[in-house]
Design a protein around this motif. Structure first.
Motif, PDB file in Angstrom:
ATOM      1  N   TYR A   8       0.822  -1.205   0.000  1.00  0.00           N
ATOM      2  CA  TYR A   8       0.000   0.000   0.000  1.00  0.00           C
ATOM      3  C   TYR A   8       0.859   1.259   0.000  1.00  0.00           C
ATOM      4  O   TYR A   8       1.820   1.372   0.760  1.00  0.00           O
ATOM      5  CB  TYR A   8      -0.907   0.008   1.233  1.00  0.00           C
ATOM      6  N   SER A  10       0.729   5.108   0.731  1.00  0.00           N
ATOM      7  CA  SER A  10      -0.124   6.096   1.395  1.00  0.00           C
ATOM      8  C   SER A  10       0.203   7.510   0.939  1.00  0.00           C
ATOM      9  O   SER A  10      -0.677   8.333   0.785  1.00  0.00           O
ATOM     10  CB  SER A  10       0.048   5.988   2.903  1.00  0.00           C
ATOM     11  N   GLN A  11       1.472   7.786   0.691  1.00  0.00           N
ATOM     12  CA  GLN A  11       1.850   9.151   0.341  1.00  0.00           C
ATOM     13  C   GLN A  11       1.855   9.342  -1.175  1.00  0.00           C
ATOM     14  O   GLN A  11       1.281   8.538  -1.900  1.00  0.00           O
ATOM     15  CB  GLN A  11       3.191   9.478   0.981  1.00  0.00           C
TER      16      GLN A  11
ATOM     17  N   LEU B  69      -2.852  11.393   8.459  1.00  0.00           N
ATOM     18  CA  LEU B  69      -3.664  10.197   8.209  1.00  0.00           C
ATOM     19  C   LEU B  69      -2.950   9.332   7.185  1.00  0.00           C
ATOM     20  O   LEU B  69      -2.413   9.837   6.204  1.00  0.00           O
ATOM     21  CB  LEU B  69      -5.033  10.618   7.665  1.00  0.00           C
ATOM     22  N   GLU B  70      -2.936   8.034   7.423  1.00  0.00           N
ATOM     23  CA  GLU B  70      -2.217   7.167   6.492  1.00  0.00           C
ATOM     24  C   GLU B  70      -3.125   6.277   5.653  1.00  0.00           C
ATOM     25  O   GLU B  70      -2.791   5.917   4.535  1.00  0.00           O
ATOM     26  CB  GLU B  70      -1.210   6.303   7.259  1.00  0.00           C
ATOM     27  N   LEU B  71      -4.249   5.894   6.190  1.00  0.00           N
ATOM     28  CA  LEU B  71      -5.030   4.836   5.561  1.00  0.00           C
ATOM     29  C   LEU B  71      -6.518   5.065   5.737  1.00  0.00           C
ATOM     30  O   LEU B  71      -6.951   5.729   6.661  1.00  0.00           O
ATOM     31  CB  LEU B  71      -4.715   3.512   6.251  1.00  0.00           C
ATOM     32  N   ALA B 141      -6.629  10.345   2.590  1.00  0.00           N
ATOM     33  CA  ALA B 141      -5.299  10.754   3.061  1.00  0.00           C
ATOM     34  C   ALA B 141      -4.627  11.683   2.051  1.00  0.00           C
ATOM     35  O   ALA B 141      -3.960  12.653   2.415  1.00  0.00           O
ATOM     36  CB  ALA B 141      -4.417   9.534   3.310  1.00  0.00           C
TER      37      ALA B 141
END
Lengths: 617, 617
Positions: A8, A10-11, B69-71, B141
């Motif tokens: 995954y 995220s950024q 926030l990541e997910l 996110a």
């Protein structure tokens, strides 16, 4: 943009995971490295951005300046460069901040009062739909910033090493034969050994000098006063690109990004041979005064000068683009190879194509996928391109410098401008048949994709999500070849020419792909069906070749199945593709490598056997 | 994008110069501040991004989490949100990384074999051209990242203060009457005093509790199992948004950004009143198993679960959006005000409009340009919007949850979906007449710009550089009102209705603009001529109002003069604008504030006299 298949994300997905040399990049310059890029201008920075996609290659880019470029220099972005930026992922972003040229105004002396100028023709900029991208004006510093971001976000995590001056180089022996002598910002000497060096160090290139190459051409220089100004003015075309010829001289007027700034090139004429640089001392006030005489009857009240310069330049071309054309180790790019006027806005653009061209080839050779002979194609391809550039610029700048009263027909300048648009946009480059550019023998199967020219994108529909996309925009500068398979007219899912081709091509492409790598690691293969209604078939109808398994979970990639749009938007019609099908191979630098028939899968193997190494039986 | 008028900008022009509180921002929370935003979700982050454009306002945003926030959480971006992102400058960028919805598939039980599903209708997503922007799927996110970048790049340089928990607040006296009690990440208590607090702290809002407000609505909750998965599958619509109704239950299937990930909402039904949260313990394996039963006859072999959750939610609405509706000091936004299902993809979108709405109003009141009564319009406007949202979501989620055999007509779901598109896209919000929303009495002058609804953009040509641009895209979220002056049919440059209006309006607008500020500091005023050939007039033909002087050199701004495109693209035709001309005022949040006649400049003053302070005679 594809991500999440290796875990995954995220950024920002544009920031790729570090790999290879990007994982533990040292601050210091290593004593031995694969590629040393000298100079962080347009050619050097695109090379760094491209090589950042090859993390197994240890690349460094040095720059004499202690910091990024801040001001001045080139600003014209032809649409070919925009296409390139698209592959590097920042075309939209830079377009948002740039000035977009839509038309040009020609101003000439008023026949009734020759001390005044009047507006002549106003041709539109891309009359023939040469590209879906605009012709842009944006400061070179920003172009370099975007490439720096690409280089920094790529798996190899390349950043310029500032404050290093290249002194000279000599050829040694062993695995790292090139010995480069450098100085740090305190003048302390240092040396690094490299497998290859790319000289991107400008018109006064020391890399060029160190390999004994030299520029040849014009004896005399032409001088220009150039300034970036914010002004109060009543000149009605202040925010339009203009070529102005007045009795008092001539100006190339280029509105700049941001709504207020304008770049003004004032022609200072041919420099006398005994001038000895005196022209470069022309004071700013004199240039502003001269400009006002040319803009008359309009006033230009300059409020701020962001940058200005007086420079002189001639039309010159280097005698060769590398040290040893048959076993090259040191390459020259950009202004180190070719100098000319700024009038046609070509310099930065051609330089970037130089850097792009050599960088992916070095990546391929150094990561082991291609034979060393590939590097000989750099000189073969870029020298003629530079020759054409200089011929064009000579013609154009002569025409622009001729006083209107001396022209047989005053409209000749406008007509030449329109006729030359395709060249000026950067689209006339056509590489000759060589190791990676096939013959034109099957050209009739896809007349709109000339072999050796850049792939001209077209819109198609992606089956999996029904998105209408530019096929060419799926081509990222990731070093992979693209294979576009235009299907025959059979219903998707039927056994036949396409499925036979795909089954055999899959085996052939596997021969060039390392064990353990993703099936599409070196080749991005897409099918485009003729059927214009995407509801009439499924992604799963396409042969397995078009649904490669990717990432650490080995999940199917759904995004390689497309179909033509209806009516005039049909890519088969728009690009003259045979209804019997055709295979179009596009090189990593977006140039068409080959057009092949759909009933001859072996031809794919023959094409790649030249430019790639066969690593599996 | 405008820059260089206050000095040369070498780096990214999107990074604005710091000013006011952005100049020496402290690391620690100050004891007294203007606006405290509690929570860094969509409502909180858009509020921070907006208030970053008001550097004279001291704004802080606190977040309990120690990091971004990541997910997980929301992912649907309706086109109204895309329009909003455009104003904040990141619509193109986020579109490039998101999944674009073009159509939807409905799957129902096979009438011949009810344990299998078959594909039904496939309506396209924006059949009616509601917006020029797509309907996007992208992780919350990333939305928050983009707003964080805006907040950080704005002149006030706002960054979330992570690791701060809001405990409660009470009302004191003086200039900073709200006393907020906080705890740092080590549990140490702290307090700050604020002029205003925005509660963006979600469905379990402590800000809501501290002002004695509560959610009202459904008794029972509905439960959902939701997971973000990477899978191997033969489900043909894996990369298409689907509503699946099978004998085994129902799924909302949402492909996600990046090409591989998919979000699956599995309906777990109404939660029994005595469940006490047991449903939330449903194991992941059970949800995957249930999903496979619903997808049958297709398999979904889950390879990675990036995030999953079981949650229960009911339809509930807060009793008021502020502490004291007539003198509000504490505002509630987003999930703190309204909860509902995730089915229609509305939550994040409506929350952002809440945050946008209150933020610019606080900016206007706190920087002195607007009276405090402006803040009362927040509750007036957003409470009805939330009510409509809940009514819509109730209807839609009930329909989606009904087994197909119980529906009178199985096509009813598809038909409802298409009919509700404009609501689902976020475009049905229409504010009632109030302090900043005028009456509809002149609506006939510009029928296509309904007062109280969002300004629906259209393409026009900018005179100065002949660029075809979306008029609405020139509206940045900079807190300024927009005034679009659609000219009458007179030739540009002639004295008449337009020049009279402009001369008088210029005086009126100056009354609301502080001494020493740029002429267009509070109002961005643009003229759109009916003449469709831009070669027939000059920028200099437009009245002085449309060429305001900007920046420290007081140079003319050339970019406010436009004309209609020819034929069907003519904005006058497309938006039903009177050939006698019309004035359309658009609020800082992109909603149409007023439509006024061109022969009544005084009406402009009357409109602004309510929502702004007159600072000069």
């Amino acid at each position: 943009m594809q991500f999440h298949h290796n875990g995954y994300v995220s950024q920002d997905p544009r920031e790729l995971s570090p790999a290879g040399y990007g994982k533990n990049r040292t601050q210091d310059l290593p004593g031995e490295l694969d590629v040393l890029i000298v100079g962080s201008g347009p050619a050097g920075m695109i090379a760094a951005a491209q090589l950042s996609m090859f993390p197994s290659v240890n690349t460094r880019i040095i720059e004499r300046r202690p910091h990024r470029l801040e001001l001045g220099q080139a600003d014209g972005i032809q649409s070919r460069s925009m296409e390139t930026f698209q592959a590097f992922g920042f075309a939209q972003e830079i377009a948002e901040e740039g000035y977009k040229i839509t038309e040009m105004s020609f101003w000439n002396p008023d026949p009734n009062d020759r001390v005044k100028i009047v507006r002549g023709a106003r041709p539109i900029d891309d009359e023939f739909g040469i590209s879906e991208f605009p012709h842009l004006i944006v400061n070179q510093a920003r172009v370099l910033d975007y490439f720096a971001r690409c280089a920094q976000r790529g798996p190899a995590r390349i950043e310029p090493d500032y404050g290093w001056t290249f002194v000279t180089l000599e050829m040694g022996e062993g695995e790292y034969p090139v010995i480069a002598y450098l100085e740090d910002d305190a003048g302390r000497p240092s040396q690094v050994r490299a497998k290859y060096v790319i000289g991107c160090d400008g018109a006064k290139s020391r890399v060029r000098k160190s390999i004994g190459r030299c520029l040849q051409g014009d004896q005399a220089n032409h001088a220009w006063g150039v300034m970036d100004v914010v002004a109060d003015t009543d000149f009605p075309d202040w925010r339009t690109k203009c070529a102005i010829h007045s009795k008092a001289g001539s100006i190339l007027h280029i509105p700049r990004e941001g709504g207020y700034l304008c770049r003004i090139y004032v022609d200072l004429g041919v420099v006398a041979e005994d001038d000895n640089g005196k022209v470069r001392e022309t004071p700013l006030e004199e240039i502003i005064e001269r400009a006002n005489q040319i803009y008359a009857p309009y006033f230009v009240d300059v409020k701020m000068v962001a940058w200005h310069s007086v420079y002189e330049v001639g039309h010159r071309l280097v005698d060769a683009f590398a040290d040893d054309p048959s076993h090259p180790r040191v390459f020259l790019t950009g202004d180190a190879c070719h100098t000319h006027s700024a009038k046609a806005g070509q310099g930065m653009n051609v330089s970037m194509q130089d850097g792009f061209n050599i960088a992916w080839k070095l990546g391929h050779v150094l990561d082991g996928r291609a034979p060393e002979q590939l590097l000989c194609t750099y000189q073969e391809e870029r020298q003629p391109a530079a020759q054409n550039l200089i011929a064009f610029d000579k013609e154009w700048s002569t025409l622009m410098a001729t006083p209107p009263e001396e022209l047989e027909d005053p409209q000749i300048v406008e007509r030449y401008y329109v006729a030359a648009e395709e060249f000026a946009a950067g689209m006339m480059t056509q590489y000759e048949e060589n190791l990676i550019t096939g013959s034109a023998s099957n050209q009739a199967l896809a007349a709109g994709f000339p072999v050796g020219k850049r792939f001209k994108s077209h819109e198609v529909r992606r089956r999996c999500d029904a998105n209408v996309l530019h096929l060419g925009h799926q081509h990222q500068a990731d070093g992979r070849y693209r294979i576009y398979v235009f299907a025959d007219s059979a219903q998707p899912g039927q056994q036949g020419r396409l499925s036979n081709w795909a089954a055999r091509a899959r085996e052939i492409l596997a021969q060039f792909t390392p064990e353990g790598a993703d099936e599409n690691a070196y080749f991005d293969v897409k099918v485009i069906y003729q059927q214009t209604n995407h509801h009439d078939y499924e992604v799963l109808d396409a042969p397995a070749l078009f649904r490669p398994r990717n990432g650490k979970h080995s999940v199917p990639n759904w995004e390689n199945v497309f179909n033509a749009l209806p009516g005039e938007l049909d890519v088969f019609k728009a690009r003259g593709i045979s209804r019997e099908g055709a295979v179009v191979i596009v090189r990593p630098d977006q140039y068409v490598g080959a057009v092949l028939p759909l009933d001859d899968p072996a031809a794919v193997g023959e094409y790649f056997a030249k430019g790639l190494n066969r690593v599996r039986p």
